[in-house]
Design a protein around this motif. Sequence first.
Motif, PDB file in Angstrom:
ATOM      1  N   PHE A   1       0.947  -1.245   0.013  1.00 36.04           N
ATOM      2  CA  PHE A   1       0.059  -0.039   0.058  1.00 36.04           C
ATOM      3  C   PHE A   1       0.965   1.263   0.014  1.00 36.04           C
ATOM      4  N   ALA A   2       1.724   1.282   0.871  1.00 36.07           N
ATOM      5  CA  ALA A   2       2.876   2.438   0.638  1.00 36.07           C
ATOM      6  C   ALA A   2       3.508   2.535  -0.413  1.00 36.07           C
ATOM      7  N   THR A   3       3.949   1.452  -1.081  1.00 39.51           N
ATOM      8  CA  THR A   3       4.610   1.565  -2.312  1.00 39.51           C
ATOM      9  C   THR A   3       3.967   2.356  -3.542  1.00 39.51           C
ATOM     10  N   ALA A   4       2.416   1.902  -3.450  1.00 37.26           N
ATOM     11  CA  ALA A   4       1.514   2.575  -4.224  1.00 37.26           C
ATOM     12  C   ALA A   4       1.712   4.272  -4.299  1.00 37.26           C
ATOM     13  N   PHE A   5       1.625   4.600  -2.831  1.00 42.98           N
ATOM     14  CA  PHE A   5       1.867   6.053  -2.551  1.00 42.98           C
ATOM     15  C   PHE A   5       3.255   6.576  -3.295  1.00 42.98           C
ATOM     16  N   LEU A   6       4.138   5.797  -3.042  1.00 41.58           N
ATOM     17  CA  LEU A   6       5.518   6.181  -3.815  1.00 41.58           C
ATOM     18  C   LEU A   6       5.398   6.404  -5.529  1.00 41.58           C
ATOM     19  N   LEU A   7       4.706   5.261  -5.884  1.00 43.86           N
ATOM     20  CA  LEU A   7       4.815   5.290  -7.571  1.00 43.86           C
ATOM     21  C   LEU A   7       3.637   6.358  -7.715  1.00 43.86           C
ATOM     22  N   TYR A   8       2.554   6.672  -6.953  1.00 47.67           N
ATOM     23  CA  TYR A   8       1.801   7.902  -7.542  1.00 47.67           C
ATOM     24  C   TYR A   8       2.679   9.110  -7.454  1.00 47.67           C
ATOM     25  N   GLY A   9       3.425   9.161  -6.239  1.00 48.03           N
ATOM     26  CA  GLY A   9       4.451  10.480  -6.262  1.00 48.03           C
ATOM     27  C   GLY A   9       5.229  10.604  -7.431  1.00 48.03           C
ATOM     28  N   ILE A  10       6.089   9.525  -7.935  1.00 46.28           N
ATOM     29  CA  ILE A  10       6.923   9.388  -9.001  1.00 46.28           C
ATOM     30  C   ILE A  10       6.307   9.851 -10.219  1.00 46.28           C
ATOM     31  N   ALA A  11       4.957   9.129 -10.453  1.00 45.71           N
ATOM     32  CA  ALA A  11       4.054   9.652 -11.864  1.00 45.71           C
ATOM     33  C   ALA A  11       3.919  11.118 -11.779  1.00 45.71           C
ATOM     34  N   PHE A  12       3.625  11.810 -10.684  1.00 41.08           N
ATOM     35  CA  PHE A  12       3.210  13.098 -10.700  1.00 41.08           C
ATOM     36  C   PHE A  12       4.494  13.798 -10.970  1.00 41.08           C
TER      37      PHE A  12
END
Length: 489
Positions: free
Chosen positions: A174-185
């Motif tokens: 779940f936390a990794t998904a947050f990191l990926l969203y941040g990278i995508a932004f």
Amino acid sequence: MITLQPLDMMRILPEIVLSVFAVLIMVLEPFVRAGHKKLLGYLALLGVIAAGGASARLTSLLYSWPGMGPAFGGSIAADEFSSFFIGLFMFVAGIVILGSMDYLERDHHQHGEFYALILMGTVGMCFMAASTDLIMIFLGLEISSIATYILAGYRRNDYLCNEASLKYFLLGSFATAFLLYGIAFVYGLTGTTNLLGASVRLAASPQWTPLAHVALILMFVGLAFKLSAAPFQIWAPDVYQGAPAPVTAFMSVGPKAAAFAVLLRVFLGSFTSAGDFSFWILWISAALTMCVGNLGALWQPNIKRLLAYSSIAHAGYVLVGVAAGGQRGISGVLYYLVAYALMNVGAFILIAYLAGADERLVKIDDYRGLASSRPAVAACLTVFFLSLAGFPTTAGFLGKFFIFRAAIHSHLIGLTILALLNSVVSVYYYFRIIVAMYMNDDKKETADAVLPWSVRTVLAICILGIFYLGLMPNDFMGLSTLAAMPLFK
């Protein structure tokens, strides 16, 4: 298009060596007899030493080839900063492997995959520290995370161990998904995932839009989970308690230090143009993490859960140094991470043996009267707890001193006072264990009287390191200052 050069391979030589040894251990596993699996542990230890030697060669000035510099099109940096962390990861992996071999044999869990997973987890952490591209940071994080998810559930027949692994995996994903969203932004805003390129584009004032702030928050959430920083620390007590103690020693130091390496590169090295926004994220998280960790530890009867909350509190102290920033703050953070590795790994390795088979003796009451029956063991444990509490002459004391000094120089008076008050609170729960060992005459059941030579070696290394850093810090503080320099170039 990235052109592969021989020099690129040299600059990731430690990771290559660790990967080769991990694969070799898995290949040899079926051919090693059940009673000789410890040989695979020695092979893993040899791999760590070889990788450490490769890392040392990268930073040596005695060779004519340029060992330092970028690799793979600027996605990897072989610099003083990454070399410092790679050296720390090698040290942690080495002493955990050495301290685990007899533990695994005692509990009949001696298998080669344990050592292979330690090595592959270390590979991921090395890539996290050396990466200057957000995609490479994510790949390193996943390599490290998958290895530690499996290690947390290594005792497959232990329900508490299974629960720890499942919680760690679900919340970690779940936390990794947050990191990926941040990278995508970040990629959407800047058109690149390279930290240097993104930094240049975000430094232009129109680029720090609310969406850029959201990207920074999302990336911080992903990293804060690995740091066990509040309010993302809820997984730590259950996972630390359920995982085998040597695994807890590994995950409480290695992945946390790797996440701090990424945090320093992202927040203080590349995205400094965020200014007050990133500062207040760090300030608030540091304050919450210290308070949650220390207050949570006050009521714990289980020593592994107590040390889990202690680990949360120490993440808060390190975040104070990150919030302070500057060369003083970063060098203080690097010093503290090494000190923390010495005292936390040593404590967990010793607890792994004191807890007995299947770790049945992990309550504070189980340590009552330990000083009477095993004075040397009680003395070692006392040194670790005094250092964690920050008593003078220990590495823990100077680690806190350097971080608090950096915070005062950055005019973070309120945060420094809060950190000092939390340090005072922590003395209580560390002394609960010391009092149980020394101030109670009724002796409880203890594990085998004689510690294996490997554990005694680990204890000697950790205790000597604690006093060396606590009494003669100048040389190592100079090394920390040198390691911090690439973030200011």
